[in-house]
Design a protein around this motif. Structure first.
Motif, short mmCIF file in Angstrom:
data_model
loop_
_atom_site.label_atom_id
_atom_site.label_comp_id
_atom_site.label_asym_id
_atom_site.label_seq_id
_atom_site.Cartn_x
_atom_site.Cartn_y
_atom_site.Cartn_z
N PHE A 55 0.79 -1.23 0.00
CA PHE A 55 0.00 0.00 0.00
C PHE A 55 0.82 1.29 0.00
O PHE A 55 0.25 2.36 -0.20
CB PHE A 55 -0.94 0.02 1.21
N GLN A 72 -2.81 10.54 3.30
CA GLN A 72 -3.35 9.24 2.92
C GLN A 72 -4.25 8.66 4.00
O GLN A 72 -5.27 8.04 3.72
CB GLN A 72 -2.21 8.27 2.60
N ALA A 76 -8.14 8.07 3.38
CA ALA A 76 -8.78 6.77 3.58
C ALA A 76 -10.03 6.90 4.44
O ALA A 76 -11.08 6.29 4.15
CB ALA A 76 -7.79 5.81 4.24
N LYS A 221 -5.23 1.02 -2.29
CA LYS A 221 -5.88 1.47 -1.05
C LYS A 221 -7.36 1.76 -1.29
O LYS A 221 -8.21 1.40 -0.46
CB LYS A 221 -5.18 2.71 -0.52
#
Length: 466
Positions: A55, A72, A76, A221
């Motif tokens: 990832f 990130q 997410a 992801k």
């Protein structure tokens, strides 16, 4: 026994792990893995390393900028909230095209889907035409705006059954087409802004990243998050049926989604200057004893929805003036700007600043920047810095300006031009040392200059056409 010495080769990988290879004619090759003080690996460490490889980009953290990981993580979280909200919207959209309605037909549902697709494609073309050149310079703004449009589309879809029940018959179709158009524009904005942000992540100050690898890992992801969202949503959505439960849950998801997105975008410390960042940096430089700010310092003062033409003081949040970049020279060069003395100030540069001290609806100075043929990005930046310096000096009352005072306007242009000429190179050098990337500056956002000045020459009055 031979007197030849043994050969020792030492290697280190991108994870700082070291191995030694010993070789001599009397012995076979022998590899020794050097152990650190953390050495004894566990299954937890092996799993962590495997997830990192899947990832995170190769060479992390050396191949990305410092703000990559936090962005990130927040990205997410917002994607997970969005996937849950999208399930509610999908259910409402299916009801909108006739699922569960005994009187609905498959042909009618197909025609509605085709109509949605038509509106979406038209919106994509229009959005790309009007906003395409603005996405890279204003990546943070349009990245957040994309999520706002997406959430509006979700709300429209969720309320679509209400439209069909309490409004005119065609409201259901209009609502579905509206949400399709909003999602299409969202895709245009998100795609362009994501490309700029990915390029930012892949150009760390002390290394070089791989844009392709970053995009691939982001896709991994997003795939996992979409799967988790669908699994959790499949458990939750069947229990969220009544409007009194659906609407509060939707409000909560959208609120969390937007807050997380805002924090994530604010946390981006983009190193390439645009108009807003250049304004903050120059005003900081002029007020801090010629000390250049870091990208992180500018990011903490950067506004997400700032208008590109505004020149705003970051300490007071007051707009000092407005500047239009790439104006057509023959439309805006009036008054003192047409005098030879005025034009001589810019004879060695590829730009001309046209200055109006005040505006008919207020007291803000209005500045137009015109470019000459062959201008570069460096000329765009220097001309914008000159415009900022003009507004700064007026705000500080260094030179009192009155509308119609051509001599004072000329002197003001000359004095500010001299300041920029003396300090610009020093400013750029210190900005580069602070971590800025001037190779990717974007000052002419929008459609860019539509006209440039080709020639300035004197001609006898008798040659003027009547």
């Amino acid at each position: 026994m031979s007197d030849n010495p043994a050969l020792l080769l030492v290697e280190r990988d991108d994870k700082k792990r070291m191995r030694e290879l010993y070789y001599s004619p009397e012995k076979t090759l022998h590899i020794v893995e050097k152990k650190s003080h953390r050495e004894y690996r566990s299954k937890h460490q092996d799993t962590k390393e495997l997830l990192t490889k899947i990832f995170l980009p190769a060479g992390y953290p050396n191949t990305v900028t410092p703000d990559y990981l936090l962005y990130q993580i927040l990205n997410a979280a917002q994607a997970f909230c969005n996937s849950l909200a999208s399930l509610l919207a999908s259910r409402a959209a299916l009801e909108g095209i006739g699922v569960g309605d005994p009187s609905a037909t498959s042909t009618g549902a197909m025609l509605i889907s085709v109509l949605q697709d038509i509106f979406g494609r038209i919106a994509t073309i229009i959005g790309a035409y009007y906003l395409g050149t603005r996405l890279v310079p204003e990546a943070k703004k349009y990245r957040f705006l994309a999520d706002v449009l997406n959430d509006i589309a979700v709300v429209v879809d969720v309320f679509n059954p209400v439209f069909s029940a309490f409004m005119f018959p065609g409201a259901r179709v209009i609502g579905l087409c509206t949400s399709a158009a909003l999602r299409a524009v969202c895709g245009v904005l998100a795609g362009g802004a994501k490309a700029a942000i990915t390029l930012h992540f892949a150009t760390p100050r002390g290394g070089v990243g791989d844009v392709g690898d970053l995009n691939a890992k982001d896709s991994s992801k997003e795939t996992v998050l979409a799967l988790l969202g669908m699994l959790l949503g499949s458990v939750m959505i069947p229990h969220i049926t009544s409007p009194w439960v659906t609407y509060p849950v939707l409000l909560l998801l959208i609120s969390v989604h937007l807050v997380i997105n805002y924090i994530a975008v604010r946390g981006l410390a983009i190193r390439s200057p645009n108009r807003h960042r250049a304004t903050i940096a120059w005003l900081w430089y002029r007020s801090k004893d010629e000390c250049a700010p870091s990208p992180q310092a500018v990011a903490s003062r950067e506004l997400i929805f700032e208008r590109p033409e505004n020149i705003r003081d970051p300490t007071t949040s007051l707009v000092l003036g407005k500047c239009h970049v790439g104006s057509a020279p023959l439309d805006v060069m009036r008054g003192p700007a047409l005098s030879q003395e005025y034009l001589d100030i810019f004879h060695a540069d590829k730009y001309i600043v046209c200055f109006n001290p005040s505006h008919e609806t207020g007291h803000l100075p209005i500045i137009h920047i015109c470019f000459k043929e062959g201008f570069t990005r460096a000329d765009e930046l220097k001309s914008w810095i000159h415009a900022v310096e003009i507004c700064r000096s007026i705000a500080l009352n260094q030179v009192p300006i009155q509308k119609g005072s051509k001599a004072v306007e000329l002197e003001h242009i000359r004095s500010t031009f001299q300041v920029v000429k003396e300090k610009y190179d020093h400013f750029v050098d210190h900005m580069k040392k602070a971590g800025w990337n001037f190779d990717e500056s974007h000052l002419a956002s929008g459609s860019g200059p539509k006209a440039v000045l080709l020639n300035i020459a004197q001609t006898p009055s008798r040659n003027i056409p009547t």
